[in-house]
Design a protein around this motif. Structure first.
Motif, short mmCIF file in Angstrom:
data_model
loop_
_atom_site.label_atom_id
_atom_site.label_comp_id
_atom_site.label_asym_id
_atom_site.label_seq_id
_atom_site.Cartn_x
_atom_site.Cartn_y
_atom_site.Cartn_z
N GLY A 1 37.75 41.60 30.61
CA GLY A 1 38.54 41.94 31.79
C GLY A 1 37.66 41.91 33.02
O GLY A 1 36.42 42.00 32.92
N GLY A 2 38.28 41.77 34.16
CA GLY A 2 37.51 41.74 35.39
C GLY A 2 38.21 42.46 36.51
O GLY A 2 39.45 42.44 36.61
N THR A 3 37.43 43.13 37.31
CA THR A 3 37.94 43.71 38.55
C THR A 3 37.32 42.91 39.70
O THR A 3 36.61 41.94 39.48
CB THR A 3 37.58 45.19 38.67
OG1 THR A 3 36.14 45.29 38.81
CG2 THR A 3 38.01 45.97 37.44
N ARG A 4 37.55 43.36 40.90
CA ARG A 4 36.99 42.61 42.03
C ARG A 4 35.47 42.74 42.08
O ARG A 4 34.80 41.91 42.68
CB ARG A 4 37.60 43.12 43.34
CG ARG A 4 39.07 42.72 43.51
CD ARG A 4 39.61 43.17 44.84
NE ARG A 4 38.89 42.57 45.94
CZ ARG A 4 38.97 42.96 47.20
NH1 ARG A 4 39.77 43.96 47.52
NH2 ARG A 4 38.28 42.35 48.14
N THR A 5 34.92 43.75 41.42
CA THR A 5 33.48 43.96 41.52
C THR A 5 32.75 43.94 40.18
O THR A 5 31.52 43.90 40.16
CB THR A 5 33.19 45.31 42.19
OG1 THR A 5 33.84 46.34 41.44
CG2 THR A 5 33.68 45.32 43.63
N LYS A 6 33.47 43.99 39.07
CA LYS A 6 32.79 44.08 37.78
C LYS A 6 33.49 43.23 36.71
O LYS A 6 34.67 42.91 36.84
CB LYS A 6 32.73 45.54 37.31
CG LYS A 6 31.84 46.44 38.15
CD LYS A 6 31.84 47.86 37.61
CE LYS A 6 31.05 48.81 38.50
NZ LYS A 6 29.63 48.47 38.61
N LEU A 7 32.74 42.95 35.64
CA LEU A 7 33.28 42.29 34.46
C LEU A 7 33.08 43.21 33.26
O LEU A 7 32.05 43.89 33.15
CB LEU A 7 32.60 40.94 34.22
CG LEU A 7 32.99 39.83 35.21
CD1 LEU A 7 32.02 38.67 35.12
CD2 LEU A 7 34.42 39.37 34.97
N ILE B 1 29.91 44.89 31.60
CA ILE B 1 28.87 43.90 31.28
C ILE B 1 28.64 42.99 32.48
O ILE B 1 28.40 41.79 32.35
CB ILE B 1 29.22 43.08 30.02
CG1 ILE B 1 30.60 42.43 30.16
CG2 ILE B 1 29.15 43.93 28.77
CD1 ILE B 1 30.85 41.36 29.10
N SER B 2 28.74 43.58 33.66
CA SER B 2 28.50 42.81 34.88
C SER B 2 27.05 42.37 34.94
O SER B 2 26.19 42.89 34.24
CB SER B 2 28.80 43.68 36.10
OG SER B 2 30.11 44.18 36.04
N ARG B 3 26.79 41.43 35.82
CA ARG B 3 25.44 40.94 36.00
C ARG B 3 24.54 42.10 36.43
O ARG B 3 24.99 43.04 37.12
CB ARG B 3 25.41 39.83 37.04
CG ARG B 3 25.87 40.26 38.43
CD ARG B 3 25.94 39.07 39.38
NE ARG B 3 26.49 39.47 40.68
CZ ARG B 3 26.83 38.60 41.63
NH1 ARG B 3 26.71 37.30 41.41
NH2 ARG B 3 27.33 39.03 42.78
N THR B 4 23.30 42.01 36.04
CA THR B 4 22.35 43.06 36.42
C THR B 4 21.53 42.66 37.64
O THR B 4 20.80 43.48 38.19
CB THR B 4 21.39 43.35 35.25
OG1 THR B 4 20.79 42.11 34.85
CG2 THR B 4 22.13 43.96 34.08
#
Lengths: 86, 500
Positions: free
Chosen positions: B73-79, B90-93
């Protein structure tokens, strides 16, 4: 950029290799690179295509056909220049 | 004239045509269209206990090497990735929070063991589906893109972010063959194409042969094996219509479905089929928010022959709140009112052998319900999923939605007023049988007035007791009622003033 050498150890060109290609070379696999003039730039750069083979020898990446590698490197420089201008 | 019983089928829903004395339904809601009946539409059923933070703008199911499924799933700022314990960030670090534009969606595509996620404001992201922890920038410095699609052995990026002269939204780029980390144009068949006309590229659709979908045109993509000069052949098949929406197109097999400025179309090879003309196009144009037609979302059902377009009904809609559904096996339309933030094709989770949990179909291990090697324990049954208004992961397999079907308007006694005593619905509703309302008027110039809905009685009929020259009948089936088919109504009527 990855430095590519001929069989005598002379550096021929620096080129971009993908992660997958580097991984294959690291695994001592030979890789074939096929190059061509991009479709949209043929009117400016002419039509070129060819291929060459890379393999890893000790710490160096060796090309089997240095002339084709040079042609590819020249073509890549020309592509970059044209795309930045147009 | 003695009383007689007249069957009136609901018929095909074609709100764009004149409906007087026809066999077409004037209104349907929360149903699917069958060949000669309407079928119930399930509601969204939550199968996650934790919500994603709003707004959610991405949902995708990817397949692992072992055949299992992972939901992202994804939001405007995160995955995020979903597991039984909930959603994990698990967004980019490196690179900070993502920056999906308001109203935009993430575009996901699986390529082998990798999942690529793009939006037009961030560098393309990739994660290893089996072992990856966090998303990271896709190697090779590909351009920012709004759409990602695997066509044959190539990963295509399109709807590119404008950064002229290098990239414009009229260009597409594809990766090196079988190498999504290879983005050097001119190397290993990686190349780009620019389309001088027909407007921005909205995206790519298809599988082996594909389509370039522009906002005013459609081109086919055909791979030319062994040809290192051209690689792909692009052939324009439609030059005046394209997809009005960045997400409003998808292909089933070699057939592309898309929503254009004037409605719904399908293309198969060179053949264009106006699937919404004289059916639902005008209805859709009158019932969709014109300011957000550019984000209508198309979903291809995989367990049924259906195409779904989710859209915003009005400017007040805060999520997708209406779905128009096309059954490509019988060319019939229907619609549903199911609010959701984003839709996607998902797959059922597998059942583990050692649980006695509350999941449906998950019996105690020592029961005889399923053999231990039963297919029932294997997840992956395809289903349509969504993130609901509150951010919860759902599947479209809940209790049936409240359904409404309306017949066309008829002169039951031509030239005369007709009295309707009973209306007998031709459906098999089991629980909470619902009601029937008669809509009447004396002249076509008058507004239609519906009687108070009459509940079904023990006889299976509803007492309508209405008198008018023109009648139509609205069948309402309540939320959660179990039924399989609704065909129409049987009306008991006689010329008004006569004696039966």
């Amino acid at each position: 950029m990855t430095a590519i050498h001929d069989g005598d150890g002379n550096e021929i060109a620096d080129i971009d290799l993908s992660d997958k290609q580097r991984a294959l070379l690291e695994a001592d696999e030979e890789i074939v690179l096929i190059y061509h003039t991009p479709q949209t730039l043929r009117s400016l750069l002419g039509e070129q295509n060819g291929s060459f083979v890379l393999r890893k020898k000790l710490s160096q990446i060796i090309v089997n056909n240095a002339d084709r590698l040079r042609a590819f490197a020249d073509l890549q420089r020309a592509i970059r220049a044209v795309r930045e201008q147009h | 004239m003695p009383a007689q019983k007249i069957p009136i089928e609901f018929g095909e829903w074609r709100p764009d045509i004149a409906l007087l004395d026809t066999k077409f339904a004037s209104e349907v809601e929360n149903v699917f269209a069958g060949v000669n009946s309407y079928l119930p539409c399930p509601s969204l059923l939550r199968f996650a206990t934790t919500a994603l933070p709003n707004p959610v703008c991405g949902l995708y199911a990817a397949r692992t090497l072992s055949g299992g499924w992972k939901i992202y799933g994804g939001t405007r700022t995160k995955l995020y990735v979903w597991g039984l314990a909930g959603w994990t960030d698990i967004s980019r670090t490196v690179g900070g929070a993502y920056n999906v534009a308001e109203g935009d969606l993430w575009s996901f595509e699986q390529s082998g063991t990798k999942l690529v996620a793009v939006n037009s404001n961030d560098d393309p992201q990739v994660v290893d589906i089996d072992s990856g922890l966090n998303f990271a920038a896709l190697a090779g410095s590909p351009p920012k893109a709004g759409n990602v699609k695997q066509i044959g052995d190539f990963l295509f990026l399109s709807a590119l972010a404008n950064s002229p002269p290098t990239w414009t939204n009229r260009m597409i780029i594809w990766s090196s063959i079988n190498d999504i980390t290879g983005w050097t144009i001119g190397l290993n068949l990686c190349d780009m194409q620019e389309f001088p006309d027909n407007g921005p590229v909205q995206g790519i659709a298809g599988a082996e042969n594909g389509y370039v979908v522009q906002d005013r045109g459609i081109r086919t993509i055909q791979f030319l094996p062994g040809d290192t000069t051209f690689i792909f052949n692009f052939n324009r098949v439609l030059h005046d219509r394209g997809s009005i929406s960045k997400y409003g197109f998808t292909a089933i097999g070699d057939v592309l479905y898309f929503v254009s400025e004037d409605g719904f179309y399908a293309i198969s090879g060179q053949q264009v089929m106006p699937i919404g003309a004289d059916k639902v196009n005008d209805w859709w144009l009158a019932h969709s928010d014109i300011d957000r037609r550019n984000v209508v979302q198309a979903i291809a059902g995989v367990n049924k022959p259906r195409m779904v377009w989710a859209f915003h009904l009005t400017s007040a809609s805060h999520v997708y709140d209406q779905e128009i559904i096309y059954d490509w096996s019988n060319q019939r339309w229907a619609r549903a009112t199911v609010p959701a933030q984003v839709w996607a094709l998902l797959a059922t989770p597998g059942l583990d052998l050692d649980t006695d949990g509350p999941e449906p179909g998950d019996p105690l291990l020592d029961s005889t319900a399923h053999a231990l090697d039963s297919f029932a324990y294997v997840g992956g049954r395809p289903l349509i999923g969504a993130i609901d208004e509150d951010g919860y992961l759902c599947a479209l397999n809940g209790p049936n939605m409240p359904a409404t079907m309306e017949t066309s308007e008829v002169h039951l006694a031509p030239g005369q007023r007709a009295f309707v005593s009973d209306v007998y619905p031709l459906d098999d509703t089991v629980d909470g049988p619902g009601s029937v309302a008669a809509g009447t008027r004396e002249r076509l110039q008058d507004p239609v007035v519906f009687n108070t809905p009459a509940p079904l009685e023990i006889t299976g009929s509803a007492a309508a007791y209405s008198s008018a020259r023109l009648h139509r009948f609205r069948r309402s089936i309540p939320q959660g009622a179990v039924w399989t088919h609704a065909q129409g109504v049987l009306v008991e009527t006689q010329q008004d003033g006569s004696v039966a």
